[in-house]
Write an enzyme that holds these catalytic residues in place. Structure first.
Site, mmCIF file in Angstrom:
data_model
loop_
_atom_site.group_PDB
_atom_site.id
_atom_site.type_symbol
_atom_site.label_atom_id
_atom_site.label_comp_id
_atom_site.label_asym_id
_atom_site.label_seq_id
_atom_site.Cartn_x
_atom_site.Cartn_y
_atom_site.Cartn_z
ATOM 1 N N GLU A 150 0.804 -1.208 -0.057
ATOM 2 C CA GLU A 150 -0.103 -0.067 0.075
ATOM 3 C C GLU A 150 1.021 1.246 0.049
ATOM 4 O O GLU A 150 2.048 1.290 0.836
ATOM 5 C CB GLU A 150 -0.868 -0.043 1.139
ATOM 6 C CG GLU A 150 -1.761 1.252 1.436
ATOM 7 C CD GLU A 150 -2.618 1.130 0.148
ATOM 8 O OE1 GLU A 150 -3.565 0.255 -0.176
ATOM 9 O OE2 GLU A 150 -2.524 2.327 -0.505
ATOM 10 N N CYS A 262 6.000 5.035 9.152
ATOM 11 C CA CYS A 262 6.678 4.196 8.164
ATOM 12 C C CYS A 262 8.168 4.726 7.623
ATOM 13 O O CYS A 262 9.113 3.640 7.670
ATOM 14 C CB CYS A 262 5.659 4.516 6.853
ATOM 15 S SG CYS A 262 3.992 4.121 7.081
#
Ligand code: UGA
Length: 443
Positions: A150, A262
């Site tokens: 993603e 992230c």
């Protein structure tokens, strides 16, 4: 298509809503029963623009539901997405325990031919482990493991999921490839690009993309250090570089560096993956070092501007790791706050959405109800996260309420001319500082 989504964090929940919006029948599940209870009431556990409205719409259409029982989500599903967290271990390696636990749950309730998709960011080679694990748990069904990384960003997550730059599917069977192509047909029909690869390539492409973007940011921050010494302007340097389509202007904004759940962990995980394969990816260690240096450089700027930090009051505007989110995980703004606090300063923070999360993470932080309250009596105002509303602040009103007229703009978001006109000495990052003609009250 009946789809199960395991894990309802940022990636999982947005995946649930996006797939439901594409017309699929989606059931989301999570081990956090409180989160599931909120979701069953149509409440998003975190702030993400447009998400809650769409969540409610899809629930009302009966295309989206939530359960705390993985068995209910997986039973009868054609595809299962694994969207659980893969945090960093102390070594930097990705911790894949949640993936293993999900695999166990999936195997127990799977039907034959189930396509098991990793959407969480995982090191190349994880799918292979996942498949072995599934087969060890259940030898009576055939599993098709796939990777579908993603690329959504927090703050624009739903749009990114529904209008992706690319959809990447890594598969090892015709069946999995066919199922995923069908699943994404509502997007590919509109012209969104789907790239098919083998599984390891898809896994690596995600880590590589995040690490490369982090590298661009660190490049800009290293340039900022040089610009400050050479009297150049890093924003103009980035502008010039960015006109070259081979470089591109995006992600060359110098400032406090990258944070969030992230980039920091993915840079470390890729470096560790390389090391385990016998390759020294020292470039990535440097990316991380420059990123830490960015926070240090701003802390030094604040100290330089106010002299000793002991007993100084610092107003910190922006606490989230970036604008448009209430997420404070690995927020550079909070790293900066920690440094200032440990040097003896009082830090008064304001953030339009992330204040309570920040307080939970850093209880020593004082909170203000608006930017002007944060600035009251402050010796320095630091802009740490560039929320749009901070660009419209009334400089004169801020100046009025502060002890010293000093602004450190750690995101180069404010207008230097307006700040100086309001009587501030203005310190940006990687650009020359500016002071009013007759600066008198600065320490
Ligand atoms: C990032 C990637 O952009 C997504 O493509 C990816 O899907 C996601 O990680 C993920 O792996 O889940 P996100 O963490 O939401 O998305 O945030 P970004 O918008 O990429 O920003 C990351 C950090 O970099 C923020 O702290 C931001 O302030 C900082 N940044 C960004 C800079 O310091 N300078 C820039 O020029 C751009």
């Amino acid at each position: 298509m009946k789809v199960a989504v395991i894990g309802t964090g940022h990636v999982g929940l947005v995946t649930c809503v996006a797939l439901a919006k594409m017309g699929h029948e989606v059931v989301g599940t999570d081990i956090d029963a409180e989160k599931i209870a909120l979701l069953q009431d149509g409440v998003s556990p975190f702030f993400e623009p447009q998400l809650e409205e769409s969540l409610r719409e899809e629930m009302a259409r009966s295309r989206l539901s939530f359960t705390s029982r993985a068995s209910e989500a997986v039973a009868g599903a054609t595809v299962v997405f694994i969207c659980v967290g893969t945090p960093a271990r102390a070594s930097g390696d990705a911790n894949l325990v949640a993936i293993e636990n999900s695999a166990r749950d999936i195997a127990r309730h799977a039907q034959d031919g189930l396509v098991v998709v990793e959407k969480s960011t995982v090191p190349a080679g994880t799918a292979e482990r996942l498949r072995r694990m599934l087969e060890r748990e259940r030898d009576d069904v055939t599993f098709h493991v796939a990777s579908n990384p993603e690329f959504l960003r927090e703050g624009t997550a739903l749009r990114d999921a529904l209008e992706p730059d690319r959809i990447v599917i890594g598969t090892e069977s015709e069946w999995a490839s066919g199922v995923l192509r069908l699943l994404y047909e509502p997007l590919t029909r509109k012209g969104y690009r789907l790239i098919e690869t083998d599984i390891a390539t898809a896994e690596l492409a995600k880590h590589a993309s995040n690490a490369f973007l982090a590298m661009k940011i660190s490049f800009a921050n290293a340039l900022a250090r040089i610009c400050e010494r050479a009297g150049a302007d890093v924003t103009s340097v980035a502008e010039v570089m960015g006109t070259d389509p081979r470089i591109g202007r995006a992600f060359l904004n110098a400032g406090l560096g990258y944070g969030g759940y992230c980039f920091p962990k993915d840079v470390a995980a890729l470096e560790r993956l390389a090391a385990r394969h016998g390759y020294d990816f020292g470039l990535l260690r440097e990316v991380d070092r420059v990123n830490r240096e960015a926070v240090e450089a701003v802390a030094d700027k604040v100290e330089e501007a106010v002299w000793n930090l002991e007993d100084k009051r610092i107003a910190l505007l922006g606490l989230a790791f970036k604008p448009g989110t209430d997420d404070v995980r690995f927020s550079p703004a909070l790293d900066l706050a920690r440094r200032l606090l440990s040097a003896g300063a009082t830090v008064v923070g304001f953030d339009p959405h992330a204040a309570s999360n920040a307080k939970e993470e850093l209880p020593e932080l004082e909170l203000a109800g608006d930017p002007y309250e944060a600035a009251a009596g402050a010796h320095c105002l630091v802009l740490a996260t560039e929320w749009e509303e901070f660009r419209r602040l009334d400089g004169a009103a801020l100046r009025e309420t502060m002890a010293y007229p000093v602004v450190v703009d750690a995101r180069n978001a404010l207008d230097p001319i307006a700040m100086v006109a309001a009587g501030f000495t203005y310190h940006p990052v990687g650009r020359p500082s500016v002071a009013p003609d007759r600066s008198t009250s600065e320490a």
